[in-house]
Design a protein around this motif. Structure first.
Motif, short mmCIF file in Angstrom:
data_model
loop_
_atom_site.label_atom_id
_atom_site.label_comp_id
_atom_site.label_asym_id
_atom_site.label_seq_id
_atom_site.Cartn_x
_atom_site.Cartn_y
_atom_site.Cartn_z
N ILE A 28 19.81 69.84 -22.74
CA ILE A 28 19.07 70.11 -21.55
C ILE A 28 17.37 69.78 -21.79
N ARG A 29 17.11 70.37 -23.20
CA ARG A 29 15.73 70.14 -23.60
C ARG A 29 15.14 68.58 -23.67
N GLU A 30 15.98 67.65 -23.57
CA GLU A 30 15.58 66.35 -23.48
C GLU A 30 14.81 65.92 -22.27
N THR A 31 15.18 66.47 -21.06
CA THR A 31 14.35 66.34 -19.78
C THR A 31 13.53 67.47 -19.30
N ASN A 32 14.08 68.73 -19.80
CA ASN A 32 13.68 69.90 -19.26
C ASN A 32 12.95 70.78 -20.21
N GLY A 33 11.56 70.77 -19.89
CA GLY A 33 10.99 71.65 -21.02
C GLY A 33 11.20 73.38 -20.63
N LEU A 34 11.65 73.92 -19.61
CA LEU A 34 11.71 75.37 -19.39
C LEU A 34 13.26 75.76 -18.94
N PRO A 35 13.92 75.52 -19.73
CA PRO A 35 15.38 75.93 -19.14
C PRO A 35 15.71 77.17 -18.96
N CYS A 60 3.92 69.33 -17.79
CA CYS A 60 3.07 68.29 -18.00
C CYS A 60 2.69 68.18 -19.54
N ALA A 61 2.19 69.60 -19.97
CA ALA A 61 1.68 69.68 -21.31
C ALA A 61 2.58 69.30 -22.29
N LEU A 62 3.92 69.96 -22.03
CA LEU A 62 4.97 69.64 -23.20
C LEU A 62 5.59 68.12 -23.02
N ASP A 63 5.34 67.48 -21.90
CA ASP A 63 5.80 66.11 -22.07
C ASP A 63 4.89 65.16 -22.65
N LEU A 64 3.56 65.44 -22.48
CA LEU A 64 2.41 64.88 -23.12
C LEU A 64 2.58 65.02 -24.84
N ALA A 65 2.92 66.37 -25.10
CA ALA A 65 2.92 66.86 -26.69
C ALA A 65 3.91 66.04 -27.45
N LYS A 66 5.06 66.11 -26.65
CA LYS A 66 6.16 65.28 -27.16
C LYS A 66 5.82 63.79 -27.51
N GLN A 67 4.97 63.08 -26.89
CA GLN A 67 4.58 61.98 -26.99
C GLN A 67 3.37 61.77 -27.95
N GLY A 68 3.12 62.90 -28.38
CA GLY A 68 1.88 62.72 -29.53
C GLY A 68 0.56 62.87 -29.08
N VAL A 69 0.24 63.28 -27.70
CA VAL A 69 -0.91 63.42 -27.19
C VAL A 69 -1.35 64.94 -27.35
N ASP A 70 -2.81 64.97 -27.76
CA ASP A 70 -3.42 66.15 -28.17
C ASP A 70 -3.70 66.97 -26.97
N VAL A 71 -3.24 67.94 -26.48
CA VAL A 71 -3.31 68.49 -24.96
C VAL A 71 -3.83 69.83 -25.22
N THR A 72 -4.79 70.14 -24.26
CA THR A 72 -5.41 71.38 -24.15
C THR A 72 -5.13 72.01 -22.46
N ILE A 73 -4.78 72.95 -22.40
CA ILE A 73 -4.53 73.73 -21.26
C ILE A 73 -5.90 74.44 -20.99
N PHE A 74 -6.36 74.59 -19.70
CA PHE A 74 -7.31 75.28 -19.07
C PHE A 74 -6.83 76.29 -18.05
N GLU A 75 -6.95 77.48 -18.22
CA GLU A 75 -6.24 78.39 -17.17
C GLU A 75 -7.35 79.62 -16.66
N ALA A 76 -7.57 79.70 -15.60
CA ALA A 76 -8.52 80.69 -14.81
C ALA A 76 -8.07 82.13 -15.22
N PHE A 77 -6.94 82.38 -15.14
CA PHE A 77 -6.50 83.74 -15.52
C PHE A 77 -6.73 84.13 -16.92
N HIS A 78 -6.46 85.59 -17.17
CA HIS A 78 -6.67 86.10 -18.61
C HIS A 78 -5.37 85.75 -19.39
N THR A 79 -4.33 85.22 -18.96
CA THR A 79 -3.03 84.86 -19.43
C THR A 79 -2.53 83.75 -18.88
N PRO A 80 -1.67 82.83 -19.65
CA PRO A 80 -1.23 81.69 -19.09
C PRO A 80 0.03 82.04 -18.41
#
Length: 335
Positions: A79-86, A155-175
């Motif tokens: 499942i994790r091959e295509t879905n990051g949040l099973p 999006c972040a998970l798919d990019l990270a799997k491809q070796g991209v350096d990812v930063t998530i910016f979240e407005a709330f105090h918790t993701p």
């Protein structure tokens, strides 16, 4: 040999009267025996319509076959091959409108319970502590993801799997976005959401909270910081009102505010948490979608004697999942 049982293997649940007074998860999950029994209902048909029905094209027959063989961790990895949040998708993804609606078993009887099986192997894997996801070598590129809801996390998970350096910016105090502030604990435990998020940080994804983008940083700032690409996944955070008299009265909430106070800000634990929520004894929820069901069922759990769902069309036309409607009825919500 396929199990030709016509109905889905029933999911164990909390008793309706008991659960209507607590915020613990309603569905209790399959046992190994139940999961294998349900997996054997899949006939492994040649044209595999369920894959096309899945938005991320999980190889559904393959992971179900692995469950039927008792290979639950291997099923999770498939499942994790295509879905990051099973573990999340197994609980809240509308499978009945996607993969299950085209299941061949569903032509004459009930389809295979694909969502329940996805949840099962994800829960087993999390409990057993599956290792981190393998990523490619860092490619030298940076990407910014604005918003940490399901779109941003995926999006972040798919990019990270491809070796991209990812930063998530979240407005709330918790993701977590709507997974944290919108969907109640009894449908989607927040500890489980956090475990899925922890998987991302273990992969090297950085998450910056309390970042109200557009005020703290804008797109030009991100470009100057070296981000080669920017994904905006800010969701649907603004409520839609009906523009009728009385909408601004005390005691009238948008579902967004009501659910955020209860879920993200722990309003249901007041006074041990300092976010108050009014505990009405009689309450009407206008709407017929999953958010309306969530608001109504939360109100019931907060001690309301009478909770009403008010909807402009027929019950059959309600956009909420059938399971959520049935659960609401069992818990005493009036339609």
């Amino acid at each position: 040999m396929a199990n030709m049982q016509p109905e889905k293997t029933k999911m164990p649940e909390q008793d309706a009267k008991l659960r209507a007074s607590n915020f613990e998860e309603v569905a209790l999950g399959y046992t190994e025996e139940m999961a294998i029994n349900e997996a054997n209902r899949c006939i492994q048909c040649k044209h595999k319509p369920c894959i096309a029905g899945c938005p991320v094209e999980i190889d559904i027959p393959a992971f179900i076959k692995l469950i039927s063989e008792g290979k639950h961790i291997e099923a999770y990895k498939k499942i994790r091959e295509t879905n990051g949040l099973p573990a999340i998708c197994g609980r809240v993804c509308p499978q009945e409108e996607q993969c299950e609606i085209v299941c061949v078993r569903g032509i004459k009887h009930e389809p295979v319970a694909i969502g329940r099986l996805e949840r099962y192997c994800a829960d087993v894997a999390i409990n057993e502590g599956v290792g981190p996801i393998t990523c490619k070598r860092h490619c030298g590129k940076k990407a910014a993801v604005i918003g940490s809801g399901p779109a941003g996390l995926t999006c972040a998970l798919d990019l990270a799997k491809q070796g991209v350096d990812v930063t998530i910016f979240e407005a709330f105090h918790t993701p977590g976005g709507v997974l944290k502030y919108g969907i109640p604990e009894f449908r989607l435990p927040k500890a489980l959401v956090q475990k899925e998020i922890d998987t991302l940080t273990d992969m090297g994804v950085e998450i910056k909270t309390n970042m109200v983008m557009g005020k703290i940083l804008d797109i030009d700032d991100l470009k100057e910081m070296g981000f080669a690409s920017i994904f905006i996944g800010t969701g649907a955070g603004l409520p839609r009102f009906m523009n009728i008299p009385g909408e601004n009265f005390n005691g009238v909430y948008s579902a967004n505010e009501f659910l955020t106070r209860i879920n993200l800000m722990k309003g249901y634990l007041y006074p041990s948490h300092d976010t108050p929520i009014v505990h009405h004894k009689k309450l009407a929820v206008i709407g017929g979608g999953n958010v309306a069901m969530d608001a109504a069922r939360c109100a019931k759990r907060l001690g309301a004697d009478n909770v009403y769902i008010v909807y402009r069309r027929s019950e059959a036309e309600m956009p909420a999942r059938n399971e959520e409607i049935e659960h609401a009825k069992e818990e005493g919500i009036e339609f």
